[in-house]
Design an enzyme around this catalytic site. Structure first.
Site, PDB file in Angstrom:
ATOM      1  N   ASN A 115     -14.197  25.059 -18.464  1.00 20.66           N
ATOM      2  CA  ASN A 115     -13.579  26.164 -19.198  1.00 20.66           C
ATOM      3  C   ASN A 115     -14.556  26.953 -20.054  1.00 20.66           C
ATOM      4  OD1 ASN A 115     -10.995  27.564 -20.222  1.00 20.66           O
ATOM      5  ND2 ASN A 115     -12.008  26.914 -22.109  1.00 20.66           N
ATOM      6  N   HIS A 137     -12.146  19.312 -18.691  1.00 22.97           N
ATOM      7  CA  HIS A 137     -11.680  20.650 -19.033  1.00 22.97           C
ATOM      8  C   HIS A 137     -12.770  21.446 -19.729  1.00 22.97           C
ATOM      9  CE1 HIS A 137      -9.730  23.663 -21.706  1.00 22.97           C
ATOM     10  NE2 HIS A 137      -9.173  23.987 -20.557  1.00 22.97           N
ATOM     11  N   HIS A 185      -5.322  21.541 -16.428  1.00 22.87           N
ATOM     12  CA  HIS A 185      -4.082  22.005 -17.052  1.00 22.87           C
ATOM     13  C   HIS A 185      -2.838  21.416 -16.391  1.00 22.87           C
ATOM     14  CE1 HIS A 185      -5.412  25.338 -19.787  1.00 22.87           C
ATOM     15  NE2 HIS A 185      -6.515  25.208 -19.068  1.00 22.87           N
ATOM     16  N   HIS A 239     -10.265  24.263 -12.581  1.00 21.87           N
ATOM     17  CA  HIS A 239      -9.831  24.490 -13.955  1.00 21.87           C
ATOM     18  C   HIS A 239      -8.321  24.321 -14.095  1.00 21.87           C
ATOM     19  CE1 HIS A 239      -9.267  27.521 -17.496  1.00 21.87           C
ATOM     20  NE2 HIS A 239      -9.292  26.289 -17.931  1.00 21.87           N
ATOM     21  N   ILE A 278      -6.656  25.497 -24.414  1.00 24.86           N
ATOM     22  CA  ILE A 278      -6.907  26.921 -24.227  1.00 24.86           C
ATOM     23  C   ILE A 278      -7.001  27.211 -22.750  1.00 24.86           C
ATOM     24  CG2 ILE A 278      -9.407  26.750 -24.288  1.00 24.86           C
ATOM     25  CD1 ILE A 278      -7.358  29.574 -25.867  1.00 24.86           C
TER      26      ILE A 278
END
Length: 870
Positions: free
Chosen positions: A725, A721, A535, A530, A870
């Site tokens: 997530n 993602h 990110h 993740h 997020i």
């Protein structure tokens, strides 16, 4: 005579009107977004009354100004009209205002290609669009702005915006070229900013920095953390520059801002969350949990017990709820944070009991279905971390750790452990027929395990061996749990192997073995699958794109939606989640070594391997097959993540190919694109600078390379993602299913803990995994992180239909959206087909993590937003 005068005046007025271009501006005033900024509203009204308004100048894309270095000719000044009296039309988003503007414009000046804007007001506003209703000979002209415009004294140069027409650098109209180049220089930052000037909220500087702001050495040695990035020991992707001064203790570490100022960490203002986004709640929620609710959670755990006594006790935080003490810290939350945020954060009933929503994994009638071996293995293919499992190609499993440092790390799983579980096949036959698979958390964790286990964590490196059954389901064959040798790492691993059992103490031990595997998988998921692989690796692309590609570059327009809010959420993460002593270290098993461990994994990161087909081939989950729709054949046909992912990947790639081929007629066009070359160089040598010398980087010289690279970027930022997530709360919201910590080792025969397994196995299980305090904190966080915002923009959608003027890309994008709708129908159909055992499983959760859209916001367990937001 009088009639001639009147006719002359009318003619002159008509001529003047013919020279006027009517424009319509859509913007959001700051006082609409910030109800506490009433003084700004009054000041702006006064400024309007005394003539300090908002002025605009059109810039010709056809006619140059000889006295201004042959730049596009600048038109006469025009002003936004009716700022004070403007109301919001019914068809606009809440907070939007539409204002008129009238430009004097000669037809010979041609079509405007840009405009500048000066804000003489007291405060900033958010400029969304300018539409020129009719330019003679050209029709309507659209400018998509989506940017904060601060008072003019904050800038060294006027703000400029371009039309929605895309141009490669070589095709840019000559009058616009200087404006295009100057704007990129400003975005890269001038000499003052590079020489140490502190970046302010109105600055628009995109630059790189190391992850040197995670630690806080001024607070003491326990809060010191290594700098990630810039060294072979700790390589890492770059983050956005903030320009804060160094700490007093360590000049290589950047100082941190106080927790209460977490929202003020610098990112370019246009990268901040939009006002409709529920991430306002996110930011408040994260601060509340960490600063205020953590002490309150601790009070709860102290007053009751920090241990769950039973699984029914664990269910009470969803069914019965819990009441926080009415202490001063909680009161400060109520005093400083709007009540609706508190209610969203911790929903209450009428008696003040705080209850978390029931996670999907325990919504089925059978609340213990998550404990089955079938669900344990199914989640490796269709859970929130389906990107680790690999095909076993040699037995016993080998290690890639350096033998001189770590000794013999070869698996201790033997033929005797598994020979009777292979449906009559020998091990060689099972390998040859692609029936053996491995969930490998050995090499990732072993180098850090000795240090990790000196903290509150007590855990193992693990290998889980799996067999593919005839109905497409996996069954576990054995779990190997390993510790570093007591005499030193060079002596290899001390390992024990556990095999499935259903009853008695053997069954209880087997449940604990699965829990240790789940702990490892949870940590690897959060830190690597993740955080690192979506990110962290995407942020350099965000920065490089803004530094080197003009907003009118077609590749900028292609990629920009997939960068929305990424820098902002990563900045908040550095401030609250992944920092020293932050929430991640408080709830995930590698504790203070968490980010250092993710740096070790980045050493092996390869950009081209992030393409889904390459990833599946590398993990041995597929083989090349030119007769298959995607050019490869899955070796587990019922692999929901891969099945849906390949459909999404293919749709993205087709869209990118159609788009890029429209602007790039040949490979020569790619090679002659100066901005594209600078972008790729900046990304490789600075953004992922620790990887700049790797031979696997595409050279960015062909259309094929461009298409593949853009597809990877979009895939990682959107679908990958989403897959890692938005399943967090559905699966890990119930901590026993996805524990994040283990606090004691496996009970050994002859110990009281081993004896207790016979009398109260559930109590031993719960005392081994995440405690109550970390459970409350952990699920409060992932409840926030699993939510879609109310203004989410999903894959295949754009926030404005006029994002480009070019018809063929718009047609290709429409085709992309229709393809995604077809994929949704296919996913629904497969989820309803009982042939596919892994798509729903014992817990009755349909696999929808790669379902492109979601209805509304909140926790839905489906929907692919365009970006890592997020």
């Amino acid at each position: 005579m009088m009639q001639q005068v009147v006719d002359s005046l009318i003619k002159r007025k008509d001529e003047q009107q013919q020279k006027m271009i009517k424009g319509r501006v859509v913007l959001m005033k700051k006082n609409v977004l910030d109800l506490n900024d009433l003084s700004a509203s009054v000041a702006d009204t006064i400024h309007e009354l005394v003539g300090r308004k908002v002025s605009l100048h059109l810039i010709s894309s056809v006619k140059t100004d000889q006295e201004n270095n042959l730049k596009g000719k600048v038109g006469r000044e025009a002003y936004l009209e009716n700022w004070i009296t403007t109301t919001r039309p019914l068809n606009l988003t809440t907070g939007d205002s539409t204002l008129d503007v009238s430009f004097e414009w000669e037809e010979e000046e041609g079509v405007p290609g840009a405009f500048t804007i000066k804000n003489f007001h007291h405060t900033e506003f958010y400029l969304k669009t300018l539409t020129l209703e009719h330019v003679p000979g050209h029709g309507p002209v659209h400018f998509i702005c989506n940017s904060w415009v601060y008072p003019t004294q904050k800038y060294k140069a006027d703000r400029i915006f371009f039309t929605n027409q895309s141009y490669l650098p070589i095709e840019t109209p000559a009058p616009l070229v200087p404006y295009r180049e100057e704007e990129l220089v400003r975005l890269r930052g001038d000499d003052d900013q590079r020489s140490g000037k502190v970046l302010e909220e109105w600055d628009r500087v995109y630059d790189y920095a190391y992850y040197n702001d995670l630690g806080d050495p001024d607070k003491g040695e326990d809060y010191a953390r290594p700098v990630l990035g810039g060294s072979s020991q700790y390589p890492y992707p770059r983050r956005g520059k903030t320009s804060r001064p160094p700490t007093n203790t360590d000049p290589n570490s950047e100082s941190r801002i106080p927790l209460l100022m977490s929202l003020n960490i610098y990112v370019p203002r246009d990268e901040r969350f939009g006002h409709l986004k529920m991430s306002d709640f996110l930011a408040y929620g994260l601060k509340s949990i960490f600063q205020f609710l953590l002490p309150e959670f601790k009070d709860v755990c102290d007053s009751i017990s920090n241990e769950f006594d039973s699984f029914e006790d664990a269910l009470q935080i969803y069914k019965g709820g819990f009441k926080l003490p009415d202490g001063p810290l909680l009161k400060s939350v109520y005093d400083n944070i709007p009540l609706e945020f508190i209610k969203e954060l911790l929903p209450t009933d009428g008696e003040g009991l705080y209850k978390f929503p029931m996670p999907m994994v325990i919504q089925a009638e059978d609340k213990s279905a998550w404990r089955s071996d079938e669900e344990f293995t199914r989640e490796m293919l269709a859970g929130l971390n389906p990107v680790i499992i690999s095909r076993l190609q040699e037995f016993p499993p080998k290690s890639n750790l350096e033998p001189k440092v770590y000794g013999d790390q070869t698996s201790k799983i033997t033929q005797d452990h598994i020979r009777n579980q292979l449906d009559g096949l020998t091990i060689d036959e099972a390998i040859e027929t692609n029936r053996l698979f491995l969930l490998n958390h050995h090499d990732t964790i072993m180098p850090y395990l000795r240090r990790i286990n000196t903290t509150t964590t007590k855990t193992y490196a693990s290998r889980t061996l799996l067999f593919l059954q005839n109905d497409g389901r996996l069954k576990p064959l054995a779990i190997e749990l390993s510790l570093p040798h007591s005499e030193g790492d060079e002596f290899g691993a001390i390992s024990k192997v556990y095999i499935p059992a259903e009853d008695g103490i053997e069954g209880s031990i087997w449940q604990l073995a699965k829990a240790y595997v789940a702990v490892n998988d949870s940590g690897v998921h959060q830190l690597i699958s993740h955080w690192l692989l979506t990110h962290a690796v995407i942020e350099p692309f965000v920065i490089a794109t803004n530094r080197q590609l003009s907003v009118i570059h077609p590749i900028y327009k292609l990629l920009h939606p997939h960068f929305r809010d990424t820098m902002n959420i990563n900045a908040i993460a550095r401030q609250i989640l992944i920092n020293a002593g932050g929430i991640l270290e408080a709830t995930v098993f590698p504790v203070k070594y968490s980010m250092e461990l993710s740096s070790a994994i980045y050493k092996d990161w390869v950009f081209t391997d992030q393409a889904l087909p390459n990833d599946l081939l590398k993990r041995g989950m597929a083989v090349e097959d030119l007769n298959s729709p995607h050019g490869l054949r899955l070796l587990i046909e019922d692999y929901p993540y891969a099945v849906d992912g390949l459909e999404i990947w293919s749709a993205i790639k087709t869209w990118v190919k159609d788009y890029c081929n429209f602007y790039y007629a040949s490979d020569d066009t790619v090679q002659s694109d100066t901005e594209l070359r600078c972008w790729w160089k900046d990304l490789r040598e600075k953004g992922h600078g620790d990887k700049k010398d790797e031979p696997w980087w595409p050279k960015m010289e062909t259309r094929k390379e461009l298409i593949e690279c853009c597809t990877i970027i979009i895939w990682v930022a959107s679908a990958l993602h989403a897959a890692t997530n938005f399943g967090q709360y559905p699966y890990a919201g119930y901590m026993p299913n996805r524990p994040t910590m283990s606090r004691q080792f496996m009970p050994e025969p002859g110990t009281p803990e081993h004896d207790e397994l016979s009398n109260n196995p559930d109590k031993v299980f719960l005392r081994t995994i995440t405690a109550r305090l970390q459970t409350l904190l952990g699920i409060a966080i992932i409840e926030i992180l699993s939510r879609h915002s109310s203004d989410e923009v999903y894959l295949g959608k754009r926030d404005t239909p006029e994002w480009t003027k070019d018809a063929r890309p718009l047609e290709a994008f429409d085709k992309f959206g229709k393809k995604l709708a077809e994929i949704e129908e296919r996913i629904t159909m497969m989820n309803n087909d009982k042939k596919w055992k892994n798509r729903v499983g014992p817990v009755k959760i349909p696999y929808t993590l790669l379902y492109p859209t979601s209805e509304g916001g909140g926790i839905t367990g489906k929907g692919i937003p365009n970006s890592v937001a997020i």
